[in-house]
Design a protein around this motif. Structure first.
Motif, PDB file in Angstrom:
ATOM      1  N   PHE A 212       0.837  -1.205   0.000  1.00 24.38           N
ATOM      2  CA  PHE A 212       0.000   0.000   0.000  1.00 24.38           C
ATOM      3  C   PHE A 212       0.871   1.255   0.000  1.00 24.38           C
ATOM      4  CE2 PHE A 212      -3.619  -2.251   2.545  1.00 24.38           C
ATOM      5  CZ  PHE A 212      -3.927  -3.007   1.426  1.00 24.38           C
ATOM      6  N   THR A 213       1.914   1.236   0.821  1.00 20.44           N
ATOM      7  CA  THR A 213       2.797   2.388   0.920  1.00 20.44           C
ATOM      8  C   THR A 213       3.469   2.670  -0.417  1.00 20.44           C
ATOM      9  OG1 THR A 213       3.220   1.919   3.254  1.00 20.44           O
ATOM     10  CG2 THR A 213       4.793   3.341   2.130  1.00 20.44           C
ATOM     11  N   ALA A 214       3.998   1.629  -1.048  1.00 19.03           N
ATOM     12  CA  ALA A 214       4.668   1.809  -2.334  1.00 19.03           C
ATOM     13  C   ALA A 214       3.707   2.337  -3.394  1.00 19.03           C
ATOM     14  CB  ALA A 214       5.289   0.489  -2.788  1.00 19.03           C
ATOM     15  N   LEU A 215       2.494   1.806  -3.429  1.00 19.64           N
ATOM     16  CA  LEU A 215       1.503   2.270  -4.402  1.00 19.64           C
ATOM     17  C   LEU A 215       1.173   3.743  -4.182  1.00 19.64           C
ATOM     18  CD1 LEU A 215      -0.904  -0.805  -4.369  1.00 19.64           C
ATOM     19  CD2 LEU A 215       0.592  -0.117  -6.255  1.00 19.64           C
ATOM     20  N   ALA A 216       1.008   4.122  -2.920  1.00 21.03           N
ATOM     21  CA  ALA A 216       0.677   5.516  -2.616  1.00 21.03           C
ATOM     22  C   ALA A 216       1.815   6.452  -3.005  1.00 21.03           C
ATOM     23  CB  ALA A 216       0.352   5.657  -1.129  1.00 21.03           C
ATOM     24  N   LEU A 217       3.047   6.056  -2.724  1.00 25.60           N
ATOM     25  CA  LEU A 217       4.191   6.897  -3.052  1.00 25.60           C
ATOM     26  C   LEU A 217       4.369   7.025  -4.562  1.00 25.60           C
ATOM     27  CD1 LEU A 217       6.776   5.693  -0.378  1.00 25.60           C
ATOM     28  CD2 LEU A 217       5.439   7.796  -0.372  1.00 25.60           C
ATOM     29  N   LEU A 218       4.184   5.940  -5.304  1.00 23.80           N
ATOM     30  CA  LEU A 218       4.297   6.000  -6.759  1.00 23.80           C
ATOM     31  C   LEU A 218       3.178   6.845  -7.363  1.00 23.80           C
ATOM     32  CD1 LEU A 218       5.316   2.297  -7.494  1.00 23.80           C
ATOM     33  CD2 LEU A 218       6.759   4.332  -7.803  1.00 23.80           C
ATOM     34  N   ALA A 219       1.983   6.783  -6.751  1.00 23.87           N
ATOM     35  CA  ALA A 219       0.881   7.632  -7.222  1.00 23.87           C
ATOM     36  C   ALA A 219       1.201   9.102  -6.996  1.00 23.87           C
ATOM     37  CB  ALA A 219      -0.414   7.250  -6.511  1.00 23.87           C
ATOM     38  N   ASP A 220       1.796   9.409  -5.842  1.00 22.50           N
ATOM     39  CA  ASP A 220       2.206  10.788  -5.584  1.00 22.50           C
ATOM     40  C   ASP A 220       3.233  11.247  -6.610  1.00 22.50           C
ATOM     41  OD1 ASP A 220       0.555  10.876  -3.388  1.00 22.50           O
ATOM     42  OD2 ASP A 220       2.163  10.574  -1.910  1.00 22.50           O
ATOM     43  N   LEU A 221       4.169  10.361  -6.952  1.00 19.99           N
ATOM     44  CA  LEU A 221       5.179  10.686  -7.950  1.00 19.99           C
ATOM     45  C   LEU A 221       4.540  10.953  -9.306  1.00 19.99           C
ATOM     46  CD1 LEU A 221       8.169  10.938  -8.714  1.00 19.99           C
ATOM     47  CD2 LEU A 221       8.220   8.453  -9.051  1.00 19.99           C
ATOM     48  N   ALA A 222       3.552  10.153  -9.664  1.00 21.71           N
ATOM     49  CA  ALA A 222       2.850  10.347 -10.932  1.00 21.71           C
ATOM     50  C   ALA A 222       2.104  11.679 -10.943  1.00 21.71           C
ATOM     51  CB  ALA A 222       1.888   9.196 -11.178  1.00 21.71           C
ATOM     52  N   ASP A 223       1.477  12.027  -9.833  1.00 20.78           N
ATOM     53  CA  ASP A 223       0.756  13.296  -9.729  1.00 20.78           C
ATOM     54  C   ASP A 223       1.697  14.485  -9.863  1.00 20.78           C
ATOM     55  OD1 ASP A 223      -1.896  12.519  -9.506  1.00 20.78           O
ATOM     56  OD2 ASP A 223      -1.778  12.248  -7.336  1.00 20.78           O
ATOM     57  N   GLU A 224       2.847  14.381  -9.234  1.00 20.49           N
ATOM     58  CA  GLU A 224       3.788  15.495  -9.222  1.00 20.49           C
ATOM     59  C   GLU A 224       4.444  15.701 -10.587  1.00 20.49           C
ATOM     60  OE1 GLU A 224       6.572  14.514  -6.209  1.00 20.49           O
ATOM     61  OE2 GLU A 224       5.059  14.412  -4.630  1.00 20.49           O
ATOM     62  N   ALA A 225       4.841  14.617 -11.206  1.00 20.89           N
ATOM     63  CA  ALA A 225       5.615  14.724 -12.437  1.00 20.89           C
ATOM     64  C   ALA A 225       4.751  14.700 -13.692  1.00 20.89           C
ATOM     65  CB  ALA A 225       6.649  13.595 -12.498  1.00 20.89           C
ATOM     66  N   GLY A 226       3.594  14.056 -13.607  1.00 18.59           N
ATOM     67  CA  GLY A 226       2.742  13.941 -14.782  1.00 18.59           C
ATOM     68  C   GLY A 226       3.475  13.315 -15.951  1.00 18.59           C
ATOM     69  N   ASN A 227       4.304  12.359 -15.649  1.00 22.32           N
ATOM     70  CA  ASN A 227       5.233  11.851 -16.661  1.00 22.32           C
ATOM     71  C   ASN A 227       5.008  10.390 -17.030  1.00 22.32           C
ATOM     72  OD1 ASN A 227       6.008  10.649 -14.310  1.00 22.32           O
ATOM     73  ND2 ASN A 227       8.046  11.567 -14.227  1.00 22.32           N
ATOM     74  N   GLY A 228       3.816   9.899 -16.794  1.00 20.27           N
ATOM     75  CA  GLY A 228       3.543   8.519 -17.185  1.00 20.27           C
ATOM     76  C   GLY A 228       4.004   7.484 -16.190  1.00 20.27           C
ATOM     77  N   THR A 229       4.415   7.898 -15.020  1.00 23.35           N
ATOM     78  CA  THR A 229       4.780   6.938 -13.971  1.00 23.35           C
ATOM     79  C   THR A 229       3.574   6.050 -13.666  1.00 23.35           C
ATOM     80  OG1 THR A 229       6.287   8.563 -13.007  1.00 23.35           O
ATOM     81  CG2 THR A 229       5.615   6.715 -11.609  1.00 23.35           C
ATOM     82  N   HIS A 230       3.777   4.747 -13.681  1.00 20.55           N
ATOM     83  CA  HIS A 230       2.643   3.837 -13.489  1.00 20.55           C
ATOM     84  C   HIS A 230       3.085   2.604 -12.718  1.00 20.55           C
ATOM     85  CE1 HIS A 230      -1.368   2.314 -14.396  1.00 20.55           C
ATOM     86  NE2 HIS A 230      -0.806   1.129 -14.616  1.00 20.55           N
ATOM     87  N   ALA A 231       2.211   2.130 -11.830  1.00 18.23           N
ATOM     88  CA  ALA A 231       2.474   0.915 -11.062  1.00 18.23           C
ATOM     89  C   ALA A 231       1.575  -0.210 -11.539  1.00 18.23           C
ATOM     90  CB  ALA A 231       2.235   1.171  -9.577  1.00 18.23           C
ATOM     91  N   VAL A 232       2.136  -1.391 -11.661  1.00 17.37           N
ATOM     92  CA  VAL A 232       1.373  -2.604 -11.944  1.00 17.37           C
ATOM     93  C   VAL A 232       1.344  -3.394 -10.644  1.00 17.37           C
ATOM     94  CG1 VAL A 232       1.194  -4.680 -13.346  1.00 17.37           C
ATOM     95  CG2 VAL A 232       2.189  -2.599 -14.320  1.00 17.37           C
ATOM     96  N   TRP A 233       0.189  -3.411 -10.011  1.00 20.70           N
ATOM     97  CA  TRP A 233       0.048  -4.035  -8.690  1.00 20.70           C
ATOM     98  C   TRP A 233      -0.286  -5.506  -8.872  1.00 20.70           C
ATOM     99  CZ3 TRP A 233      -4.524  -3.084  -4.831  1.00 20.70           C
ATOM    100  CH2 TRP A 233      -4.206  -3.689  -3.604  1.00 20.70           C
ATOM    101  N   ILE A 234       0.606  -6.375  -8.419  1.00 25.16           N
ATOM    102  CA  ILE A 234       0.462  -7.817  -8.607  1.00 25.16           C
ATOM    103  C   ILE A 234       0.057  -8.470  -7.291  1.00 25.16           C
ATOM    104  CG2 ILE A 234       1.666  -9.936  -9.245  1.00 25.16           C
ATOM    105  CD1 ILE A 234       3.455  -8.228 -11.032  1.00 25.16           C
ATOM    106  N   LEU A 235      -1.124  -9.077  -7.295  1.00 26.72           N
ATOM    107  CA  LEU A 235      -1.643  -9.766  -6.115  1.00 26.72           C
ATOM    108  C   LEU A 235      -1.736 -11.256  -6.392  1.00 26.72           C
ATOM    109  CD1 LEU A 235      -3.602  -6.981  -6.636  1.00 26.72           C
ATOM    110  CD2 LEU A 235      -4.153  -7.556  -4.283  1.00 26.72           C
ATOM    111  N   ARG A 236      -1.385 -12.044  -5.408  1.00 23.46           N
ATOM    112  CA  ARG A 236      -1.494 -13.490  -5.559  1.00 23.46           C
ATOM    113  C   ARG A 236      -2.924 -13.960  -5.379  1.00 23.46           C
ATOM    114  NH1 ARG A 236       3.968 -14.800  -2.010  1.00 23.46           N
ATOM    115  NH2 ARG A 236       5.458 -14.199  -3.641  1.00 23.46           N
ATOM    116  N   ARG A 237      -3.761 -13.118  -4.800  1.00 23.32           N
ATOM    117  CA  ARG A 237      -5.174 -13.419  -4.635  1.00 23.32           C
ATOM    118  C   ARG A 237      -5.993 -12.449  -5.468  1.00 23.32           C
ATOM    119  NH1 ARG A 237      -6.209 -14.765   1.761  1.00 23.32           N
ATOM    120  NH2 ARG A 237      -4.558 -16.303   2.029  1.00 23.32           N
TER     121      ARG A 237
END
Length: 454
Positions: A212-237
């Protein structure tokens, strides 16, 4: 000839939150502790996630016996309603506490083995009458053999993160692409680290608070830079009602808010979820990585991978002791049913102490994150209660040892999708992420700060 056992110190492995609390409780009981820390300062593992904000308040991460020890030093108690970062916790509490303990704490002292004097794990004769021998290697290469009346292992799990592979083993190719994989929440305030993820696709593997922390931080980075930063969240369930945690029902509000931030990242399109994906291999394709699942699915290429699938205990230096561990969780057998993530996903773990943490080898106890083995959701206050009980037992006060002096906050989570993948952080320093609220679940968000060194 060895000294009488009663005159020997109790060796505590790890100068993190729970190890230092253990030393404080032992002193309060008139027992002499000797804390062995592999790092060069207190809270060595905590400092490695100094940029992360705990989701427990200061009031919940200061041990009562430790506070009594600190009081005569002029220590100023932080505002109990505020949330420390790892750096705050280490600098404003852990290091002052270690300093108050003085030469009872040894740094650069890595434990390489623990046994009974003159008895390997096979020998029965007079075993319980023998003190413990603790082998230590110091950073200058010298070695020492210490004798102890008891051993409290608070070394945590931070140094042994779980791998990418869905079967508990490294995925094929995982080691070969180690330069593109991290097993920690990245510090995106560090310019070099920020550059590694800005404008890139990053796979985040895991379903607990660290993810959750990593996803939130990467989302903040995407908001700030507007540069296409994107996370692919992989869940085993799959994704269900409880995937994002307890939300507003969580009695640790910052922990509930963290899950909501992860959900917001997905809802805003900064992260896309891939469910039921158990990685079997990772391949380098050109300058990018492709993750392959056990069912044959291949994901679109990513630039980086953040693996946050939990941690596991290092039991190698305890091999000559007779430990009673659950075969699945690697936690003490009496504790395992209380924390088993296959069963427990609602409410809290019942507070516990010496009875649940004892082993066939009398006088040795695994505490803190180490006691949870591969299970998640460990809280600092749980560890403080553990060592209070153990210190009372070692002092011969069984009534106090068996008394429960803790009420835990509830998670507000039922049905538990997220707990399976995410045991908490912690090294030979107890806390990796050990706690704050706990060690991995303990990880919350907030303004990162510099660790400031030791």
């Amino acid at each position: 000839m060895n000294a009488p056992t009663s005159a020997l110190p109790t060796v505590v492995i790890g100068a993190g939150p729970i190890g230092l609390a253990a030393a404080a409780h032992l002193l309060e009981r008139g027992l002499e502790p000797l804390v062995l820390e592999g790092g060069e300062c207190a809270g060595n593992a905590v400092r490695e996630w100094s940029h992360v904000r705990l989701f427990s308040t200061w009031a919940e991460v200061v041990d009562p016996a430790a506070e009594k020890l600190l009081a005569p030093t002029g220590w100023a108690r932080p505002d109990g309603a505020t949330y420390p970062t790892g750096a705050d916790w280490a600098a404003r509490y852990l290091q002052p506490l270690a300093d108050a303990l003085g030469d009872r704490v040894r740094y650069g002292a890595r434990v390489t083995g623990v046994s009974r004097v003159g008895r390997d794990r096979v020998v029965d004769a007079d075993r319980d009458e023998q003190p413990f021998t603790v082998h230590v290697r110091y950073t200058d290469g010298t070695e020492e053999r210490l004798i102890a009346r008891a051993v409290i292992d608070a070394s945590g799990t931070w140094s042994t993160p779980a791998p990418l592979g869905g079967d508990g083993l490294p995925a094929l190719g995982e080691r070969a692409v180690a330069d593109r994989i991290t097993y920690r929440v990245p510090d995106l305030k560090d310019p070099a680290v920020r550059a590694r993820y800005a404008g890139r696709r990053t796979a985040v593997v895991g379903s607990g608070a660290s993810a959750f922390t990593a996803l939130a931080l990467l989302a903040d980075l995407a908001d700030e830079a507007g540069n296409g930063t994107h996370a692919v969240w992989i869940l085993r369930r799959g994704i269900g009602a409880s995937t994002y945690g307890g939300g507003e029902a969580d009695q640790l509000p910052a922990r509930g808010a963290l899950g909501l931030r992860a959900k917001a990242a997905v809802d805003a399109g900064h992260a896309s979820a891939v469910t039921g994906f158990r990685a079997q291999a990772v391949e380098r394709v050109g300058d990018r990585l492709v993750l392959v699942a056990e069912d044959g699915r291949r994901l679109d290429p990513v630039d980086e991978v953040i693996v946050l699938t939990g941690f596991r205990p290092d039991l190698s230096f305890l091999a000559e002791l007779r430990l009673g561990l659950d075969e699945r969780l690697q936690a003490p057998a009496a504790l395992a049913p209380l924390i088993d993530p296959n069963v427990h996903s609602c409410g809290t773990v019942y507070p516990h102490g010496v009875n649940e943490l004892s082993h066939p080898e009398q006088g040795v106890h695994l505490v803190g994150m180490k006691s949870y083995g591969r299970a998640p959701t460990f809280l600092a206050m749980t560890g403080y209660e553990q060592v209070r009980s153990i210190a009372a037992a070692l002092a011969g006060d069984q009534e106090a040892a068996e008394r429960v002096e803790l009420t835990l906050p509830e998670t507000g989570v039922c049905g538990g999708a997220g707990l399976f993948d995410e045991p908490e952080p912690a090294a030979q320093s107890d806390g990796g992420g050990c706690c704050a609220a706990p060690t991995t679940l303990q990880i919350g968000t907030g303004a990162p700060v510099s660790s400031g060194g030791c």
